[in-house]
Structures are given as C-alpha cells and as structure tokens.
Enzyme design. Structure first.
Site, PDB file in Angstrom:
ATOM      1  N   LYS A 118       0.830  -1.216   0.000  1.00  0.00           N
ATOM      2  CA  LYS A 118       0.000   0.000   0.000  1.00  0.00           C
ATOM      3  C   LYS A 118       0.856   1.252   0.000  1.00  0.00           C
ATOM      4  O   LYS A 118       0.459   2.261  -0.577  1.00  0.00           O
ATOM      5  CB  LYS A 118      -0.977  -0.001   1.180  1.00  0.00           C
ATOM      6  CG  LYS A 118      -2.103  -1.002   0.984  1.00  0.00           C
ATOM      7  CD  LYS A 118      -3.381  -0.601   1.681  1.00  0.00           C
ATOM      8  CE  LYS A 118      -4.508  -1.561   1.334  1.00  0.00           C
ATOM      9  NZ  LYS A 118      -5.651  -1.468   2.227  1.00  0.00           N
ATOM     10  N   LYS A 200      -7.156 -12.503  -8.461  1.00  0.00           N
ATOM     11  CA  LYS A 200      -8.414 -12.765  -7.748  1.00  0.00           C
ATOM     12  C   LYS A 200      -9.460 -11.726  -8.148  1.00  0.00           C
ATOM     13  O   LYS A 200      -9.122 -10.598  -8.530  1.00  0.00           O
ATOM     14  CB  LYS A 200      -8.203 -12.774  -6.235  1.00  0.00           C
ATOM     15  CG  LYS A 200      -7.913 -11.425  -5.615  1.00  0.00           C
ATOM     16  CD  LYS A 200      -8.088 -11.497  -4.104  1.00  0.00           C
ATOM     17  CE  LYS A 200      -8.303 -10.076  -3.580  1.00  0.00           C
ATOM     18  NZ  LYS A 200      -8.834  -9.956  -2.264  1.00  0.00           N
ATOM     19  N   LYS A 203     -12.809  -5.684  -6.530  1.00  0.00           N
ATOM     20  CA  LYS A 203     -13.607  -4.523  -6.945  1.00  0.00           C
ATOM     21  C   LYS A 203     -12.775  -3.505  -7.720  1.00  0.00           C
ATOM     22  O   LYS A 203     -13.322  -2.669  -8.431  1.00  0.00           O
ATOM     23  CB  LYS A 203     -14.284  -3.871  -5.747  1.00  0.00           C
ATOM     24  CG  LYS A 203     -13.325  -3.429  -4.680  1.00  0.00           C
ATOM     25  CD  LYS A 203     -14.053  -3.022  -3.419  1.00  0.00           C
ATOM     26  CE  LYS A 203     -13.102  -2.875  -2.257  1.00  0.00           C
ATOM     27  NZ  LYS A 203     -12.962  -4.046  -1.434  1.00  0.00           N
TER      28      LYS A 203
END
Ligand code: ATP
Ligand code: LTN
Length: 336
Positions: A118, A200, A203
């Site tokens: 991140k 995977k 969203k």
C-alpha cells in the site's frame, strides 16, 4: 441448550466498507460465514476505522457503511444470530489499539507485506495509520477473545502478528488474551477475475468483477466476455493450470449448484463456451437475484439498519469492554 451455547467456539472477522460486495466476497467469505452460525458464536464488523488509512469521500463512506450492512444481511447473515456492528461504534477498538501500539515493534510492522504494497501504491499518503493498521486489527481481534478469525490468504500475516502481540503481552501480564487461529477458507472458494483469471476477483477490476447488486443483463455480458481459451475439442474441462478461465467458471458453477467437476464436464460434453458461459451467468443471476432484491429492500429501511447497528454495538461493547478493563488494569491505569 444453554450449556451447548456456552461451549460454542467464537469467530470474528471484519470487512472494510470500501466498495460494493462482489461474488468473490460472497462465495469466498460471507456465504460461509452465514453457514457457520449453528456451530460458532459469530461477530462480524465493518472496519471503517481501517478504511480511512486510504483517503475516502466521507459521504460515500457513510453510505457504504449502511448499504454494506444491508448486503451482509441479504447474503444470509442473520443479525439475531450474529453480532453485526460498525467498528467505530465500539470505542474499545481504538482504545486497545493505542495500548497495543506500545507492545508492537517498529521492525515487525515494517515487515508487513500489505504496508509495503500500500505504501508503494499510495506514495503521496504514507500515513502512520497505514503503518499501524495491523495493530488496530490486533485490537479488533483480541478484544473479543475469539478462537478463529476467518480471513483470506492476504490477511494471514496480520493474524500472525496479532498472535505475536498477544503472546508478548501475555508473557508480561499473564493470560489476558486468547491466542486466535486464522481460519483460511479452502482453495475452492477463491474466485478469480473473469477478465484476467490469474488475479483474484476484486472490486478494483470492475470488468472482471461481478457485483452482488449487478442486474442480470450486466451479469450475462460479463460472463459472455469472460476470458477462456481457444480449445474446441474438450472445452469444458477442469484444468486449472492450462485453462484457468474455464476452471474459474467451473468453480463458480460448482459452488452454486453443488455439482462436481465431473458432473459439469458431462453436462457440457460436446457443447462449447457459447452454451457454458450463459449457463454459468444464469446460475449466478438466479443466486444473486433474491440477495439483490433483499439488499435493495433493506437499504431503504434506514431505521431497521440503524437498529441493527445499535444493538450490535451494544452486544459487541459488552465483551470488548470486559477485555479492555482487564488490559487497563494490567498495564497500571488507575481505575479508582
Ligand atoms: P479488493 O476487492 O479491493 O481486493 P476485497 O474485495 O478482497 O478487496 P476484503 O475486505 O479484503 O475485500 O475481503 C473481504 C473478504 O472477502 C475476505 O475474507 C476475503 O478473503 C474475501 N474475498 C475477497 N475477494 C475474494 C475472492 N476473489 N475470492 C474469494 N474470497 C474473496
Ligand atoms: N484487514 C481486513 C479487514 C479487517 C479484519 C479485522 C479482518 C479489519 N480488522 C479483524 C479480520 C479480523 C481486510 O482488509 N480484509
């Protein structure tokens, strides 16, 4: 009956209210959670405190925190049988998190892969919350003394650091925290992106992602465009390595219908993807339709959802505050 209830193992998990729920969340997590209610005492919460480690639009976060609850309930999580709550409604999470910060080492937080990922993704906002994210997660977990924490593979490291922090604390102050086990759902429940079956379903890739609120025509379009391969001889065949797109569709179909891969291969023997893909789309549409309708109905009933959150926060705080009081006492905070 009562005695039996006492003996139930406890489970706790959280999902960030950072986006709409998708088929991966449903099949990989929430559907399994809903099935567990008879065997475990279950706590599930929306991790809104975690969500602001990445900038959010406040109105959108507020809206999502409510509709996500509607979606959870629509997916089968009964608020009577599960404790459903919003993390920020239970102040003990932030309170314990501060204490645990002082029992967590800079070095161990620096090794967290999610922080590394991140902080390279959001270079202009490497805030301290992003760094101490796992400590808040440890507090979320340890407050409830759960036996198991169902999470995806990506969160396993966070459950491991939770165990390390708990063990460190216990070794100084005695048995304050139960040491939780991660509970990773079986590989079969991992759903991959329809557009890039190596990743995977997520969203952040809306084309390859089927949202539980998608209308049937959108679902059909996404499945018709799903990446498969050019095999014309035996198209519908389970071969995860060489035909990952087909394997993913078969997994989705199998999870929803209960049919084995052998049965699916037979069902579509001699038929091409032109038949198989719409069949999967229809099965998904049929499964999601009642969920979508119920989520829409519940989303419009703010009073009901507020009531669920209020009740959930009370039930959660009762357990959480017990642990927090014990911790405060152990570390030497004067309690009068
Ligand atoms: P993103 O879409 O940004 O990757 P996410 O949808 O994974 O986020 P999380 O809050 O990380 O959201 O996950 C919620 C739960 O859903 C976790 O238990 C996670 O393991 C599960 N989950 C998420 N994506 C999938 C997937 N594709 N297949 C199976 N389970 C999934
Ligand atoms: N970090 C998790 C969400 C989360 C969580 C938790 C999961 C926050 N606190 C406690 C289990 C237990 C995620 O992003 N999926």
């Amino acid at each position: 009956m009562e005695e039996n209830k006492e003996e139930k193992k406890r489970m706790l998990s959280g999902i960030q209210p950072s986006g709409d729920l998708h088929l991966g969340n449903y099949l990989g997590a929430i559907k399994n959670w809903a099935d567990r209610v008879n065997d475990y005492e279950c706590y599930y919460f929306m991790a809104d405190l975690h969500t602001i480690t990445v900038r959010q639009e406040p109105a959108e976060l507020r809206r999502r925190s409510l509709i996500q609850l509607a979606q959870y309930i629509a997916c089968g999580l009964d608020p009577e049988q599960n404790v459903l709550f919003l993390q920020s409604h239970v102040p003990a999470h932030a309170q314990l998190s501060w204490v645990l910060n002082c029992y967590t080492m800079f070095g161990e937080l620096s090794r967290m892969t999610q922080f590394k990922d991140k902080s390279s993704k959001y270079k202009d906002n490497i805030n301290a919350g992003l760094f101490t994210y796992p400590v808040l997660m440890a507090a979320d977990i340890l407050l409830y003394q759960p036996d198991y924490v169902p999470v995806g593979e990506d969160q396993k490291q966070h459950v491991e650091i939770t165990r390390d922090i708990a063990q460190r604390f216990n070794s100084i102050y005695g048995e304050v925290f139960k040491i939780p086990e991660p509970f990773i759902s079986k590989a079969g429940a991992r759903i991959y992106s329809l557009s890039s079956p190596g990743d995977k379903m997520s969203k952040s890739d809306p084309n390859g992602c089927v949202f539980i609120m998608d209308e049937p025509d959108v679902i059909m379009k996404k499945f018709k465009r799903a990446v498969t391969d050019s095999d014309t001889e035996h198209p519908v065949r389970y071969d995860k390595e060489n035909k990952p797109g087909v394997a993913n569709l078969m997994n989705i179909y199998s999870t929803l219908t209960g049919k084995s891969y052998d049965e699916i291969e037979k069902e579509f023997d001699g038929k091409g993807y032109g038949v198989f893909k719409p069949a999967v789309a229809e099965t998904v549409s049929d499964a999601l339709k009642p969920i979508r309708e119920e989520a829409e109905r519940l989303s419009a009933d703010k009073a009901y959802l507020d009531g669920v959150y209020k009740d959930g926060a009370e039930r959660a705080a009762y357990i959480a505050n017990k642990t927090l009081r014990k911790v405060y006492k152990k570390v030497g905070f004067y309690q009068g």
